[in-house]
Scaffold this motif. Structure first.
Motif, PDB file in Angstrom:
ATOM      1  N   GLN A  24       3.299 -12.600 -10.176  1.00 14.65           N
ATOM      2  CA  GLN A  24       2.048 -11.892 -10.497  1.00 14.65           C
ATOM      3  C   GLN A  24       1.950 -10.599  -9.686  1.00 14.65           C
ATOM      4  O   GLN A  24       2.362 -10.534  -8.524  1.00 14.65           O
ATOM      5  CB  GLN A  24       0.840 -12.788 -10.198  1.00 14.65           C
ATOM      6  N   LEU A  25       1.393  -9.571 -10.323  1.00 15.66           N
ATOM      7  CA  LEU A  25       1.038  -8.315  -9.659  1.00 15.66           C
ATOM      8  C   LEU A  25      -0.476  -8.152  -9.739  1.00 15.66           C
ATOM      9  O   LEU A  25      -1.049  -8.215 -10.837  1.00 15.66           O
ATOM     10  CB  LEU A  25       1.724  -7.128 -10.338  1.00 15.66           C
ATOM     11  N   ARG A  26      -1.107  -7.985  -8.605  1.00 15.30           N
ATOM     12  CA  ARG A  26      -2.557  -7.746  -8.586  1.00 15.30           C
ATOM     13  C   ARG A  26      -2.784  -6.334  -8.063  1.00 15.30           C
ATOM     14  O   ARG A  26      -2.718  -6.066  -6.845  1.00 15.30           O
ATOM     15  CB  ARG A  26      -3.265  -8.787  -7.719  1.00 15.30           C
ATOM     16  N   GLY A  78      -2.334  -3.238  -3.414  1.00 12.61           N
ATOM     17  CA  GLY A  78      -2.386  -4.433  -4.245  1.00 12.61           C
ATOM     18  C   GLY A  78      -1.640  -5.585  -3.599  1.00 12.61           C
ATOM     19  O   GLY A  78      -1.274  -5.534  -2.412  1.00 12.61           O
ATOM     20  N   HIS A  79      -1.408  -6.621  -4.379  1.00 11.28           N
ATOM     21  CA  HIS A  79      -0.702  -7.814  -3.912  1.00 11.28           C
ATOM     22  C   HIS A  79       0.385  -8.172  -4.924  1.00 11.28           C
ATOM     23  O   HIS A  79       0.209  -7.994  -6.141  1.00 11.28           O
ATOM     24  CB  HIS A  79      -1.655  -8.998  -3.750  1.00 11.28           C
ATOM     25  N   VAL A  80       1.485  -8.710  -4.390  1.00 14.33           N
ATOM     26  CA  VAL A  80       2.582  -9.187  -5.234  1.00 14.33           C
ATOM     27  C   VAL A  80       2.872 -10.630  -4.852  1.00 14.33           C
ATOM     28  O   VAL A  80       3.018 -10.939  -3.665  1.00 14.33           O
ATOM     29  CB  VAL A  80       3.859  -8.333  -5.058  1.00 14.33           C
ATOM     30  N   GLU A 119       0.844  -1.192   0.000  1.00 14.78           N
ATOM     31  CA  GLU A 119       0.000   0.000   0.000  1.00 14.78           C
ATOM     32  C   GLU A 119       0.879   1.242   0.000  1.00 14.78           C
ATOM     33  O   GLU A 119       2.087   1.153   0.230  1.00 14.78           O
ATOM     34  CB  GLU A 119      -0.927   0.015   1.215  1.00 14.78           C
ATOM     35  N   GLY A 120       0.242   2.374  -0.260  1.00 13.57           N
ATOM     36  CA  GLY A 120       0.986   3.625  -0.375  1.00 13.57           C
ATOM     37  C   GLY A 120       1.529   3.860  -1.765  1.00 13.57           C
ATOM     38  O   GLY A 120       2.451   4.667  -1.954  1.00 13.57           O
ATOM     39  N   LEU A 121       0.992   3.150  -2.760  1.00 10.75           N
ATOM     40  CA  LEU A 121       1.480   3.298  -4.132  1.00 10.75           C
ATOM     41  C   LEU A 121       1.041   4.642  -4.711  1.00 10.75           C
ATOM     42  O   LEU A 121      -0.088   5.090  -4.492  1.00 10.75           O
ATOM     43  CB  LEU A 121       0.945   2.172  -5.016  1.00 10.75           C
ATOM     44  N   PRO A 122       1.912   5.288  -5.482  1.00 11.86           N
ATOM     45  CA  PRO A 122       1.501   6.515  -6.181  1.00 11.86           C
ATOM     46  C   PRO A 122       0.379   6.206  -7.164  1.00 11.86           C
ATOM     47  O   PRO A 122       0.451   5.216  -7.901  1.00 11.86           O
ATOM     48  CB  PRO A 122       2.770   6.971  -6.899  1.00 11.86           C
ATOM     49  N   PHE A 123      -0.654   7.034  -7.177  1.00 12.83           N
ATOM     50  CA  PHE A 123      -1.789   6.761  -8.059  1.00 12.83           C
ATOM     51  C   PHE A 123      -1.409   6.879  -9.531  1.00 12.83           C
ATOM     52  O   PHE A 123      -2.060   6.296 -10.402  1.00 12.83           O
ATOM     53  CB  PHE A 123      -2.946   7.725  -7.742  1.00 12.83           C
TER      54      PHE A 123
END
Length: 323
Positions: free
Chosen positions: A153-155, A169-171, A128-132
């Motif tokens: 996979q990247l979700r 998201g999830h990695v 979390e905390g990803l730049p939009f």
């Protein structure tokens, strides 16, 4: 007187005849050894020639015998060589077959292993905390640059209207060692695009869902009596009714218009879930059971979660044609 002369002449003629006769007798006696020596030489030469011929014949016979023996030995050697070569060929063939079988087994195992990892929380982290404004490639490069290279996979959920990241998201990683590194201070808390990324352990799926059943949790709940409709989520936003129909029809006959995607009432864009109504209960049961297996049901290559639906579809969940 005359008588004596006649007698004398007779004696002389007699002596001449005797000498002539003796000469005749001596001449054959002197020539006989010559004839005998020549004959003997000729006989010896003939004998030598006959001996040579005999020797030649014997040599030829011996050579023929030796040739036959050599040919037999060569034939035996060739037979042994051919047998040895044939054995080597069979051995190489068995080795190739064994290697192929091993490779096929390994290749057949790899997709199954990857599918299990994609559904395993032990290979997954929550971020979390990803730049939009960041992209999937930038998120992947963020982990790769920090030593987490084996991303499976990247979700990354996105907003329906803008398509921008929602910030979490999830990695999924191929190895648990890489996951452990991602959770460490080597990666957790690092900066990306002016924001600091938080990496946490992923929560286990809820028991009773199809993904929970695939992970070995509690079995999927029992099918409600008379239930013919299933609820489907985790759909790609671009998925169409036809694509969903194609993925779910393998489980049973679907009613006409039986696929209804939940859409935004103003934009018409998919909300990421839908309902699928089968003609009979067996179709709904088969779809839930199939989705309980890793990558059992997919839409556009994305695994979806399936559960029984006991309610009635709302009128707002219209198809692409507005019906």
């Amino acid at each position: 007187m005359g008588g004596e002369q006649s007698e004398s002449k007779k004696r002389r003629r007699s002596r001449k005849r005797s000498k002539t006769s003796a000469a005749d007798d001596d001449e054959p006696a002197g020539e006989e050894p010559k004839v005998t020596e020549e004959a003997a030489a000729a006989a010896v030469a003939a004998s030598d020639e006959d001996g040579d011929d005999d020797n030649d014949d014997g040599s030829t016979t011996n050579e023929n015998k030796e040739s036959e023996v050599t040919k037999e030995e060569e034939a035996a050697t060739n037979d042994n060589g051919e047998e040895g070569e044939e054995k080597k060929k069979r051995k190489r063939k068995r080795n190739r077959k064994k290697k192929t079988d091993t490779t096929d087994a390994e290749n057949a195992t790899e997709p199954e292993a990857d599918a299990a990892k994609l559904s395993s929380v032990e290979h997954t982290v929550f971020i979390e905390g990803l730049p939009f404004t960041s992209s999937e490639d930038q998120i992947r490069a963020f982990f790769t640059d920090l030593g987490c290279n084996d991303i499976l996979q990247l979700r990354l959920p996105v907003w329906q209207d803008s398509g921008r990241l929602r910030g979490f998201g999830h990695v999924v990683f191929a190895s648990q060692e890489t996951r452990t590194r991602a959770l460490s201070s080597e990666v957790n808390g690092k900066e990306l695009g002016g924001r600091y990324i938080t990496v946490k352990e992923a929560n286990a799926p809820r028991a009773g869902t199809t993904i929970g059943a695939a992970l070995g949790g509690r079995p999927v709940r029992e099918q409600p009596q008379g239930c013919k409709t299933v609820f489907v989520r985790n759909l790609p936003y671009t998925a169409t009714e036809e694509e969903i129909l194609e993925s779910f029809r393998v489980c049973g006959k679907i009613l006409d218009g039986g696929v209804r995607i939940a859409r935004n009432h103003s934009t018409g864009q998919s909300k990421g879930f839908c309902y699928v109504e089968y003609k009979n209960e067996e179709g709904a049961l088969a779809s839930v059971q199939k989705a309980a297996k890793p990558f059992g049901l997919q839409v556009q290559g994305r695994p979806v979660f399936v559960d029984y639906d006991e309610g009635t579809m709302k009128n707002s969940f219209r198809g692409g044609d507005g019906k």
